[in-house]
Design a protein around this motif. Structure first.
Motif, PDB file in Angstrom:
ATOM      1  N   VAL A 126       7.965  -8.750  -9.695  1.00 29.96           N
ATOM      2  CA  VAL A 126       6.587  -9.337  -9.374  1.00 29.96           C
ATOM      3  C   VAL A 126       5.501  -8.338  -8.750  1.00 29.96           C
ATOM      4  O   VAL A 126       4.356  -8.484  -9.382  1.00 29.96           O
ATOM      5  N   GLN A 127       5.699  -7.216  -8.099  1.00 31.11           N
ATOM      6  CA  GLN A 127       4.829  -6.274  -7.527  1.00 31.11           C
ATOM      7  C   GLN A 127       4.285  -5.611  -8.777  1.00 31.11           C
ATOM      8  O   GLN A 127       3.091  -5.483  -8.899  1.00 31.11           O
ATOM      9  N   GLU A 128       5.226  -5.242  -9.623  1.00 34.99           N
ATOM     10  CA  GLU A 128       4.789  -4.607 -10.792  1.00 34.99           C
ATOM     11  C   GLU A 128       3.760  -5.218 -11.847  1.00 34.99           C
ATOM     12  O   GLU A 128       3.005  -4.834 -12.174  1.00 34.99           O
ATOM     13  N   TYR A 129       4.099  -6.645 -12.117  1.00 31.46           N
ATOM     14  CA  TYR A 129       3.623  -7.595 -12.803  1.00 31.46           C
ATOM     15  C   TYR A 129       2.007  -7.718 -12.289  1.00 31.46           C
ATOM     16  O   TYR A 129       1.075  -7.742 -12.917  1.00 31.46           O
ATOM     17  N   LEU A 130       1.936  -8.119 -10.964  1.00 28.31           N
ATOM     18  CA  LEU A 130       0.599  -8.404 -10.284  1.00 28.31           C
ATOM     19  C   LEU A 130      -0.213  -7.334 -10.507  1.00 28.31           C
ATOM     20  O   LEU A 130      -1.411  -7.199 -10.671  1.00 28.31           O
ATOM     21  N   LEU A 131       0.476  -6.213  -9.751  1.00 31.59           N
ATOM     22  CA  LEU A 131      -0.363  -4.870  -9.490  1.00 31.59           C
ATOM     23  C   LEU A 131      -0.813  -4.254 -10.680  1.00 31.59           C
ATOM     24  O   LEU A 131      -2.110  -3.626 -10.769  1.00 31.59           O
ATOM     25  N   SER A 132      -0.049  -4.352 -11.812  1.00 29.59           N
ATOM     26  CA  SER A 132      -0.449  -3.877 -13.153  1.00 29.59           C
ATOM     27  C   SER A 132      -1.840  -4.510 -13.696  1.00 29.59           C
ATOM     28  O   SER A 132      -2.752  -3.931 -14.214  1.00 29.59           O
ATOM     29  N   HIS A 133      -1.892  -6.043 -13.362  1.00 32.11           N
ATOM     30  CA  HIS A 133      -3.040  -6.641 -13.855  1.00 32.11           C
ATOM     31  C   HIS A 133      -4.167  -6.366 -12.964  1.00 32.11           C
ATOM     32  O   HIS A 133      -5.364  -6.467 -13.229  1.00 32.11           O
ATOM     33  N   VAL A 134      -3.861  -6.257 -11.430  1.00 32.17           N
ATOM     34  CA  VAL A 134      -5.079  -5.859 -10.668  1.00 32.17           C
ATOM     35  C   VAL A 134      -5.696  -4.508 -11.089  1.00 32.17           C
ATOM     36  O   VAL A 134      -6.921  -4.432 -10.997  1.00 32.17           O
ATOM     37  N   LEU A 135      -4.882  -3.591 -11.565  1.00 34.33           N
ATOM     38  CA  LEU A 135      -5.453  -2.248 -12.069  1.00 34.33           C
ATOM     39  C   LEU A 135      -6.204  -2.658 -13.315  1.00 34.33           C
ATOM     40  O   LEU A 135      -7.327  -2.095 -13.413  1.00 34.33           O
ATOM     41  N   LYS A 136      -5.645  -3.277 -14.142  1.00 34.08           N
ATOM     42  CA  LYS A 136      -6.238  -3.655 -15.610  1.00 34.08           C
ATOM     43  C   LYS A 136      -7.768  -4.176 -15.214  1.00 34.08           C
ATOM     44  O   LYS A 136      -8.787  -3.966 -15.750  1.00 34.08           O
ATOM     45  N   TRP A 137      -7.749  -5.463 -14.126  1.00 33.14           N
ATOM     46  CA  TRP A 137      -9.026  -5.983 -13.946  1.00 33.14           C
ATOM     47  C   TRP A 137     -10.094  -5.256 -13.098  1.00 33.14           C
ATOM     48  O   TRP A 137     -11.166  -5.420 -13.089  1.00 33.14           O
ATOM     49  N   GLU A 138      -9.391  -4.229 -12.449  1.00 27.59           N
ATOM     50  CA  GLU A 138     -10.180  -3.096 -11.459  1.00 27.59           C
ATOM     51  C   GLU A 138     -10.890  -4.113 -10.251  1.00 27.59           C
ATOM     52  O   GLU A 138     -12.513  -3.669 -10.092  1.00 27.59           O
ATOM     53  N   THR A 139     -10.272  -4.986  -9.985  1.00 26.27           N
ATOM     54  CA  THR A 139     -10.967  -5.988  -9.115  1.00 26.27           C
ATOM     55  C   THR A 139      -9.840  -6.271  -8.345  1.00 26.27           C
ATOM     56  O   THR A 139      -8.807  -6.762  -8.513  1.00 26.27           O
ATOM     57  N   ALA A 140     -10.126  -6.531  -6.797  1.00 29.09           N
ATOM     58  CA  ALA A 140      -9.216  -7.070  -5.683  1.00 29.09           C
ATOM     59  C   ALA A 140      -8.906  -8.559  -6.040  1.00 29.09           C
ATOM     60  O   ALA A 140      -9.852  -9.358  -6.598  1.00 29.09           O
ATOM     61  N   VAL A 141      -7.958  -8.818  -5.578  1.00 31.62           N
ATOM     62  CA  VAL A 141      -7.457 -10.242  -5.619  1.00 31.62           C
ATOM     63  C   VAL A 141      -6.854 -10.634  -4.400  1.00 31.62           C
ATOM     64  O   VAL A 141      -6.019 -10.124  -3.756  1.00 31.62           O
ATOM     65  N   LEU A 142      -7.558 -12.047  -3.690  1.00 34.39           N
ATOM     66  CA  LEU A 142      -6.978 -12.290  -2.574  1.00 34.39           C
ATOM     67  C   LEU A 142      -6.102 -13.597  -2.910  1.00 34.39           C
ATOM     68  O   LEU A 142      -6.848 -14.498  -3.574  1.00 34.39           O
ATOM     69  N   SER A 143      -4.922 -13.808  -2.637  1.00 32.20           N
ATOM     70  CA  SER A 143      -4.068 -14.898  -2.985  1.00 32.20           C
ATOM     71  C   SER A 143      -3.247 -15.244  -1.853  1.00 32.20           C
ATOM     72  O   SER A 143      -2.798 -14.481  -1.033  1.00 32.20           O
ATOM     73  N   GLY A 144      -3.012 -16.779  -1.832  1.00 35.90           N
ATOM     74  CA  GLY A 144      -1.943 -17.066  -0.812  1.00 35.90           C
ATOM     75  C   GLY A 144      -0.409 -16.682  -1.464  1.00 35.90           C
ATOM     76  O   GLY A 144      -0.295 -16.663  -2.669  1.00 35.90           O
ATOM     77  N   SER A 145       0.434 -16.516  -0.420  1.00 39.59           N
ATOM     78  CA  SER A 145       1.840 -16.158  -0.848  1.00 39.59           C
ATOM     79  C   SER A 145       2.695 -16.506   0.431  1.00 39.59           C
ATOM     80  O   SER A 145       2.235 -17.476   1.304  1.00 39.59           O
ATOM     81  N   PHE A 146       3.757 -15.938   0.387  1.00 41.33           N
ATOM     82  CA  PHE A 146       4.554 -16.072   1.559  1.00 41.33           C
ATOM     83  C   PHE A 146       4.844 -14.723   2.005  1.00 41.33           C
ATOM     84  O   PHE A 146       5.213 -13.692   1.201  1.00 41.33           O
ATOM     85  N   ASP A 147       5.217 -14.792   3.241  1.00 40.64           N
ATOM     86  CA  ASP A 147       5.762 -13.328   3.901  1.00 40.64           C
ATOM     87  C   ASP A 147       6.867 -13.644   4.482  1.00 40.64           C
ATOM     88  O   ASP A 147       6.997 -14.440   5.533  1.00 40.64           O
ATOM     89  N   ILE A 148       8.155 -12.625   4.526  1.00 37.75           N
ATOM     90  CA  ILE A 148       9.215 -12.862   5.211  1.00 37.75           C
ATOM     91  C   ILE A 148       9.368 -11.693   6.199  1.00 37.75           C
ATOM     92  O   ILE A 148       9.519 -10.640   5.725  1.00 37.75           O
TER      93      ILE A 148
END
Length: 550
Positions: free
Chosen positions: A298-320
């Motif tokens: 999931v990290q690789e999938y999301l972060l590669s898109h963040v780099l592609k968009w060149e824009t920060a993403v603020l999203s809801g998630s879960f933290d353990i």
């Protein structure tokens, strides 16, 4: 306003008193709802008036209590209708207990009216209510949904003064307006048969009518003042893209469906960002309902898109967070067979962070996240379940990760705009929007606030809960003089300016996206600097009214 004693008022029948009470409860209940985007907030302006008529001549405390409790129960049934439909048992108990809390100030009228007169006892309650709202309902019981102020958020131009008083000032405004109406009509009713009485031109009628008109004139004058005072200082902004997409039913959602949700948000963002250049992409609560820090794929999938968009993403998630080896496990977590705590969180994934993680310079564990500070009762956490773990079985099932822990947050989330400005944002996740936290906002001093919510599990029957989150967002926006950008799946996605006015929005239950220029602010409102000033002042006035004999 004239003070009439109890002996001067003829007792009305029990049936008539009950009908009046029902009417008042319905009017107040309507004020927190909308129909086809038409707000009924104005019904609160006269909702207490029928109750005052019903209570004015009650001879026994039992009859007074029953009418006050009935009024509160009807109101809360409207206010929490969605909650009641989705979880009848939990909703019933919330309304049962909530009606006791909400009606308590009204019960005091019975004991005050013999000492200071009926109208003055009503007026005293108008100044007791703010302190009761803040210290008892919110601070002690943690149930701000029971507050009276939410209904007037539909009219942000009328409530600009809450940057001084905080939201509790609205309850004084509503109740005192009802008292003014009651005093006017009571004067007319008791004098209409007097010789020489004239309705038009009567000085007392004109005075009481003027008091009613002042209730609207003064807030509008303050609106003009606040625009002149603050607008020249609001000259910077950022571009925010907010996405609204449908979720599956959370009660039957699986791990694969949550992955599908995340992919949907990525795909939608991909399709709309090509023609836009936002500074921030905003996704709602639980858009990444996966343990981001633990899942390399999931990290690789999301972060590669963040780099592609060149824009920060603020999203809801879960933290353990796992308990350290050998550390005692709290009773609730032990009962749930967990060696970890779950937090409802907000992740800010910037291009800079994405590049460093993908290059191996840092790990995802270095990510600073926001953890939700107020868990939603019976949905995320059952009250008293920490002490009595078996109570957790009464929670509404909305997915696998329920019974969350509440977080403590320090520091802001920051991102770099397209023109290289460091901008700070304060996330508030769903229920966090209901609670005031002026000292924390003053200390953090964010440039704007991001609201992340998920009203999907409350269904499509009523829009009470989504409307409520809109209202609380508007009030927080005015109190803190901060813009709010809010994203919600199929709920209400919108942006406000620092005056609580909605500037852009996506309709409820519609898939879509919006791009809005969000005004930045570093204003410190009077309420942020002095959060207890009005509640203490109102309590002082209440004491003066009670101890001073007529």
């Amino acid at each position: 306003m004239a003070v009439q004693t109890v002996n001067q008022t003829k007792e009305i029948s029990v049936i008539r008193a009950g009908v009046l009470t029902l009417l008042g409860g319905v009017l107040l209940g309507l004020s927190v709802n909308e129909w086809h985007r038409f707000s009924f907030a104005f019904t609160a302006w006269a909702a207490f008036f029928p109750l005052f008529l019903a209570l004015e001549s009650r001879k026994t405390f039992l009859s007074h209590f029953v009418l006050s409790y009935l009024f509160a129960s009807i109101y809360l049934t409207f206010a929490l209708g969605t909650f009641l439909i989705n979880s009848p048992l939990a909703g019933f108990f919330v309304i049962l207990i909530g009606a006791v809390l909400f009606s308590f100030p009204l019960q005091l009228i019975f004991f005050l009216k013999n000492r200071i007169g009926l109208t003055r006892s009503f007026f005293a309650i108008a100044f007791l209510w703010p302190a009761y709202d803040y210290w008892i309902v919110e601070q002690l019981f943690g149930m701000p949904i029971y507050t009276l102020s939410i209904c007037q958020a539909s009219y942000p131009r009328l409530i600009q003064y809450i940057d001084i008083t905080g939201y509790t000032g609205i309850s004084t405004w509503i109740i005192s307006l009802n008292i003014a109406i009651y005093a006017l009509l009571h004067f007319i009713r008791t004098n209409k048969n007097s010789s020489g009485f004239k309705l038009f031109g009567n000085s007392k009628v004109l005075l009481k009518t003027g008091i009613i008109l002042l209730h609207f004139a003064l807030p509008l004058l303050y609106l003009g003042y606040s625009k002149l005072e603050y607008e020249p200082r609001l000259n910077k902004s950022v571009s925010v893209m907010a996405i609204q997409e449908e979720y599956p039913d959370p009660k039957s959602a699986t791990d694969s469906s949550w992955v599908s949700i995340m992919q949907t948000y990525v795909t939608t963002t991909d399709s709309v960002i090509q023609n836009q250049k936002p500074d921030l992409i905003l996704w709602p609560e639980s858009a990444v309902a996966i343990q981001f820090k633990e899942n390399k794929q999931v990290q690789e999938y999301l972060l590669s898109h963040v780099l592609k968009w060149e824009t920060a993403v603020l999203s809801g998630s879960f933290d353990i967070e796992f308990f350290k080896e050998g550390a005692p496990i709290p009773p609730l977590q032990h009962y749930l067979n967990r060696n970890y705590e779950v937090f409802n969180a907000a992740l800010l994934l910037t291009p800079q962070f994405a590049w460093n993680v993908l290059e191996g310079t840092i790990t995802a564990n270095d990510l600073n996240v926001y953890r939700k500070e107020h868990a939603m009762p019976f949905t995320e956490k059952v009250p008293l379940a920490e002490t009595f773990p078996s109570l957790s079985n009464t929670a509404i099932q909305v997915g696998n990760l329920i019974h969350i822990s509440t977080g403590k947050n320090e520091g802001l989330l920051k991102f770099l705009t397209k023109d290289n400005r460091i901008t700070s944002v304060q996330p508030l996740i769903c229920w966090d929007l209901l609670f005031t936290n002026p000292k924390s906002i003053l200390k953090a001093n964010p440039n704007f606030i991001a609201g992340l919510a998920n009203e999907t599990h409350f269904g499509k029957v009523l829009s009470t809960m989504p409307n409520g989150l809109v209202g609380y967002s508007i009030m927080r926006s005015i109190e803190y003089r901060r813009s709010i950008a809010k994203s919600s799946p199929m709920g209400f996605t919108f942006t406000t300016n620092p005056f609580g006015e909605i500037t852009h929005s996506i309709p409820w239950l519609i898939n879509g996206s919006l791009v809005s220029r969000v005004v930045l602010s570093n204003i410190s409102s009077f309420y942020m600097r002095n959060p207890n000033f009005y509640t203490l002042g109102a309590l002082f006035i209440f004491v003066l009214i009670v101890i001073k004999k007529p």
